[in-house]
Design a protein around this motif. Structure first.
Motif, short mmCIF file in Angstrom:
data_model
loop_
_atom_site.label_atom_id
_atom_site.label_comp_id
_atom_site.label_asym_id
_atom_site.label_seq_id
_atom_site.Cartn_x
_atom_site.Cartn_y
_atom_site.Cartn_z
N ASN A 120 -5.20 4.00 -9.81
CA ASN A 120 -4.05 3.29 -10.13
C ASN A 120 -3.83 3.51 -11.75
N GLU A 173 -8.38 1.86 -6.30
CA GLU A 173 -8.14 0.88 -5.07
C GLU A 173 -9.13 1.39 -4.14
N HIS A 183 -3.08 2.61 1.58
CA HIS A 183 -4.03 2.67 0.25
C HIS A 183 -3.59 3.54 -0.78
N THR A 184 -3.91 3.00 -1.71
CA THR A 184 -3.65 3.88 -3.17
C THR A 184 -4.99 4.46 -3.67
N TYR A 200 5.69 0.44 -7.09
CA TYR A 200 5.68 -0.11 -5.41
C TYR A 200 6.75 0.20 -4.93
N TRP A 245 -2.97 -2.02 -8.36
CA TRP A 245 -3.95 -2.14 -7.42
C TRP A 245 -5.51 -1.64 -7.93
#
Length: 193
Positions: A181, A167, A177-178, A115, A33
Motif C-alpha cells: 500500500n 496488507e 486483498h491488496t 479505493y 490498508w
C-alpha cells in the motif's frame, strides 16, 4: 540578542539541510490498508542502484504490487553487494532487477489505485518508478491500474533504506486483498560518498 540571532540562523540552516537531504522520503498517495514492516538498510557506504518488484495478477483477486527489493552496492561500483527488503505479501513473483543508466536512486513516485468500492477489486500500489542521480528515470514492470502521485523529496546522497506497508493475507475466504500500500525510503548520510 546575539542568542536569538544564532537560533534563527541555526533554524534556517536546519530547515535548508532537511530539504537538501531529508532522512526519510515518502509520498502522499499511498493506500490506506496494512501495517508497516521493519526498516531494512544497506551496509554502511553502500547505496541502492537497482530494484526489483514482486507482482501478481490473478483472475479472482488482483493484488498488484506485493514487494520491493533494493540492490545495494558501493558508490563507485555497479556490482551489487547485498539486497534488502522490508515486509512483502506472499503473493506474486519477483521481476528481474532494473537500474539507472548511471548513478543511484534519489527519489521515487508510486502508482496507486484508489479505493474501488465494495463491489470492485482493490489493488492499492501497482508500480513504482525512481529518479536517478545521473539523470533520467527507471520504471518497474508493474501494472497500469491507478495513477502516479507527485515525486517524493530528493535524497542528496541516494537511497539506503526501505520500509513497506503491506496488507497481509488473513484468509482465503476473503475475496479482496491488496498487497503493498505504501513505502518509505531512508536517505544515505553524507558518509556514503
Amino acid at each position: 540578542m546575539a542568542i536569538k540571532i544564532s537560533l534563527v540562523i541555526f533554524s534556517f540552516f536546519s530547515i535548508g539541510y532537511g530539504r537538501l537531504n531529508p532522512s526519510i522520503i515518502n509520498i502522499a498517495n499511498g493506500g490506506p490498508w496494512g501495517e508497516w514492516g521493519p526498516l531494512q538498510e544497506c551496509n554502511q557506504g553502500h547505496v541502492a542502484k537497482k530494484f526489483s518488484i514482486k507482482i501478481r495478477e490473478s483472475e479472482i483477486d488482483k493484488t498488484g504490487l506485493n514487494g520491493i527489493r533494493l540492490y545495494c552496492s558501493d558508490y563507485n561500483n555497479t556490482r551489487e553487494v547485498s539486497t534488502i527488503k522490508s515486509s512483502e505479501s506472499r503473493n506474486g513473483d519477483w521481476s528481474l532487477p532494473y537500474s539507472c543508466e548511471s548513478g543511484y536512486f534519489n527519489s521515487f513516485s508510486l502508482r496507486v489505485e484508489s479505493y474501488q468500492g465494495k463491489l470492485y477489486d482493490d489493488k492499492a500500489a501497482t508500480n513504482i518508478k525512481f529518479r536517478c542521480s545521473g539523470k533520467g528515470e527507471v520504471e518497474g514492470p508493474g501494472f497500469t491500474w491507478g495513477s502516479y502521485g507527485p515525486w517524493s523529496q530528493t535524497c542528496q546522497y541516494g537511497i539506503c533504506g526501505i520500509m513497506t506497508k503491506i496488507e497481509r493475507l488473513f484468509s482465503f475466504f476473503s475475496l479482496d486483498h491488496t498487497g503493498l500500500n505504501d513505502v518509505q525510503f531512508h536517505c544515505c548520510p553524507r558518509w556514503g560518498q
